[in-house]
Design a protein around this motif. Structure first.
Motif, short mmCIF file in Angstrom:
data_model
loop_
_atom_site.label_atom_id
_atom_site.label_comp_id
_atom_site.label_asym_id
_atom_site.label_seq_id
_atom_site.Cartn_x
_atom_site.Cartn_y
_atom_site.Cartn_z
N SER A 212 9.90 -0.89 -7.31
CA SER A 212 8.54 -0.45 -7.64
C SER A 212 8.15 0.81 -6.88
O SER A 212 8.27 0.89 -5.67
N ALA A 213 7.66 1.83 -7.63
CA ALA A 213 7.27 3.08 -7.00
C ALA A 213 6.13 3.81 -7.72
O ALA A 213 5.63 4.81 -7.22
N SER A 214 5.71 3.32 -8.86
CA SER A 214 4.74 4.08 -9.65
C SER A 214 3.34 3.98 -9.08
O SER A 214 2.86 2.89 -8.76
N PRO A 215 2.61 5.11 -8.99
CA PRO A 215 1.21 5.05 -8.57
C PRO A 215 0.29 4.41 -9.60
O PRO A 215 -0.86 4.12 -9.31
N GLU A 216 0.80 4.15 -10.81
CA GLU A 216 0.00 3.41 -11.79
C GLU A 216 -0.20 1.98 -11.33
O GLU A 216 -1.21 1.34 -11.68
N ASN A 217 0.75 1.45 -10.59
CA ASN A 217 0.67 0.12 -10.00
C ASN A 217 1.11 0.25 -8.55
O ASN A 217 2.23 -0.09 -8.19
N PRO A 218 0.22 0.75 -7.70
CA PRO A 218 0.61 1.25 -6.38
C PRO A 218 0.80 0.17 -5.32
O PRO A 218 0.53 -1.02 -5.54
N MET A 219 1.22 0.63 -4.15
CA MET A 219 1.44 -0.21 -2.98
C MET A 219 0.42 0.12 -1.90
O MET A 219 -0.01 1.26 -1.77
N TRP A 220 0.07 -0.89 -1.11
CA TRP A 220 -0.86 -0.68 -0.01
C TRP A 220 -0.16 -0.08 1.21
O TRP A 220 0.99 -0.39 1.49
N MET A 221 -0.87 0.73 1.93
CA MET A 221 -0.52 1.07 3.30
C MET A 221 -1.83 1.19 4.07
O MET A 221 -2.90 1.36 3.48
N ARG A 222 -1.74 1.07 5.38
CA ARG A 222 -2.93 1.19 6.21
C ARG A 222 -2.75 2.38 7.15
O ARG A 222 -1.73 2.49 7.84
N ARG A 223 -3.75 3.27 7.14
CA ARG A 223 -3.63 4.51 7.90
C ARG A 223 -5.00 4.90 8.45
O ARG A 223 -5.97 5.01 7.71
N TRP A 224 -5.05 5.11 9.78
CA TRP A 224 -6.29 5.49 10.45
C TRP A 224 -7.45 4.57 10.07
O TRP A 224 -8.49 5.01 9.62
N THR A 225 -7.21 3.27 10.21
CA THR A 225 -8.19 2.18 10.03
C THR A 225 -8.59 1.98 8.57
O THR A 225 -9.46 1.14 8.29
#
Length: 371
Positions: free
Chosen positions: A259-272
C-alpha cells in the motif's frame, strides 16, 4: 585503480550545523481516527496476525533504516501507543556530524519499520542531512555495521538523474550486504520511473499499490498505484533470476509492492500532529518490518536469516506463490497484469505464508558474470 572502480564519490558541501530542538509533551494514547491506515491495517492485509498469535513479533531479529537527521521520540511513542504497540526505542547510530534536525522521511521510516516488527530491535543510521553522498555514506556504514538483518532506505532518487558513480556505489555496497546475509530494501519512488538504489539487483525494490481495506486490514481491493516507481534500469544488466519474467536486457523493477497510494493514505505523527500521506516511503519500511518478523520465525525454527531475497522470491516456486498477484491498475508507462509486472513486481506479500515457505537456506549472490 582506475580499472577497478566506477569513480570517486566525493564529499558534498559541509553539513549545516545547529542545535536539535528539544521535544516537549507527554506520551499519551491519541488514536487519530479511521481516515487513514495505521499498522493494524497492514497486520491484517498482509497476513501477519497468524505469526503474532504464535508469539512471533520480531524477537531475535533487527530492522534498520537509513536516515537523514533523526526522528521525534515522543511522537514515535505516541504513534506506538495509539495503535497498541509496546516496544523499546530504536538504537540511534550517529555517523558523521551531530544531527540537528528531524526529517520527515526519517520520522515515517522509523515509525513504520519499528511498528511492523514490534519485537525486533530497531536501528536508525543517522547521517547529518539528505544530500546524496551523506545518504550513500549512511547506506555503506549501515551495511558494514552488520547489526541488522534487514535494512531499508526510502531516500530514493530517479536513476536517470543520478551520477553513474553513485548508482554503482549503491550496488557495490548492496552486493556486500547480500554476501554477508542481509536483506536490503528500497522504496521504488513515487514518479512512475526507475529509481536508485532500487535498480541494484542486490536490492529488493518495493513498489506501491492502491489498497482499499478496513482499518484492521480486511481487503476490498488492491491495484497498482499509478505513481509506483518502476521501469528498466539504465545501469545494470538483467539478473539471472529475472530471465523468465522480463524481456528487457536490463534489471527491471519492481519486485514486490505494498500500500502506497495517497488516495488511501497511511498515518504518521510529526511535531505533535497526525498527518496522512502516501508513497512507497511507507511500503519499504513496512516490508522491512515484515522481513524482520519472518526472520524471527526462522530463528525460532532453527533457520538462518532470509538474506538475499530476490532469487528466492523469483525462482523458488512455493515462495513465489505466497505473493498475491496484483493484476489491475497501471502507471502511465506500464500496466499491471497476470504474473510479474513493472508497477507491482510479483505482487503483495502474505507474510505468514512467506515465513513458512522460504527455503531453509538462502543462496548468496552469484558470480559477477551474472550481473
Amino acid at each position: 585503480m582506475a580499472e577497478r572502480t566506477n569513480g570517486l564519490a566525493t564529499a558534498d558541501l559541509p553539513a549545516e550545523t545547529g542545535s536539535l530542538v528539544k521535544e516537549v509533551g507527554e506520551v499519551i494514547e491519541d488514536y487519530p481516527g479511521d481516515q487513514a491506515y495505521g499498522p493494524p491495517a497492514f497486520f491484517g492485509a498482509y497476513n501477519m496476525l497468524p505469526l503474532f498469535e504464535q508469539g512471533i513479533t520480531g524477537e531475535g531479529s533487527a530492522v534498520g533504516v537509513v536516515g537523514a537527521g533523526t526522528y521525534h521520540s515522543i511522537d514515535l511513542q505516541i504513534f506506538w501507543k495509539s495503535f497498541g504497540i509496546d516496544r523499546a526505542l530504536p538504537i540511534r547510530v550517529n555517523l558523521m556530524e551531530p544531527v540537528f534536525e528531524r526529517v520527515t522521511e526519517t520520522v515515517l521510516d522509523t515509525q513504520w519499520s519499528s511498528s511492523l516488527a514490534p519485537g525486533a530491535d530497531s536501528y536508525v543510521y543517522e547521517g547529518p542531512d539528505a544530500r546524496n553522498t551523506a545518504l550513500l555514506f549512511a547506506w555503506n556504514e549501515a551495511i558494514g555495521d552488520n547489526k541488522v538483518d534487514v535494512l531499508s532506505t526510502s531516500f530514493a532518487h530517479r536513476e536517470d538523474a543520478e551520477a553513474k558513480t553513485l548508482r554503482h556505489q549503491y550496488d557495490e555496497s548492496a552486493l556486500m550486504g547480500a554476501a554477508i546475509g542481509m536483506t536490503l530494501l528500497s522504496a521504488s519512488g513515487d514518479s512512475a520511473g526507475a529509481d536508485t538504489p532500487c535498480s541494484s539487483p542486490y536490492v529488493t525494490c518495493v513498489g506501491g499499490t492502491n489498497l482499499v481495506a478496513s482499518v484492521d486490514g480486511v481487503i476490498h481491493s488492491e491495484v497498482a498505484w499509478s505513481l509506483s516507481g518502476s521501469g528498466q534500469s539504465k545501469s545494470f544488466a538483467r539478473p539471472y533470476w529475472q530471465e523468465a519474467d522480463v524481456d528487457s536486457k536490463t534489471r527491471s523493477m519492481c519486485d514486490v509492492a505494498l500500500s502506497a497510494s495517497p488516495e488511501n493514505p497511511m498515518w504518521m505523527r510529526r511535531w505533535t500532529n497526525w498527518e496522512a500521506y502516501g508513497g512507497t516511503s511507507f511500503a519499504s519500511p513496512a516490508f522491512a518490518g515484515m522481513v524482520a518478523v519472518i526472520n524471527s520465525y526462522r530463528k525460532a525454527h532453527g533457520k538462518p536469516r532470509v538474506g538475499y531475497l530476490n532469487p528466492l522470491i523469483y525462482l523458488h516456486g512455493p515462495t513465489r506463490a505466497t505473493f498475491r498477484d496484483i493484476t489491475k491498475g497501471a502507471t502511465k508507462y506500464w500496466p499491471a497484469g497476470v504474473g510479474w509486472d513493472y508497477p507491482t513486481g510479483l505482487g503483495a506479500p502474505d507474510v505468514a505464508a512467506l515465513a513458512a515457505t522460504i527455503p531453509e537456506a538462502a543462496r548468496g549472490p552469484k558470480a559477477r558474470a551474472q550481473r
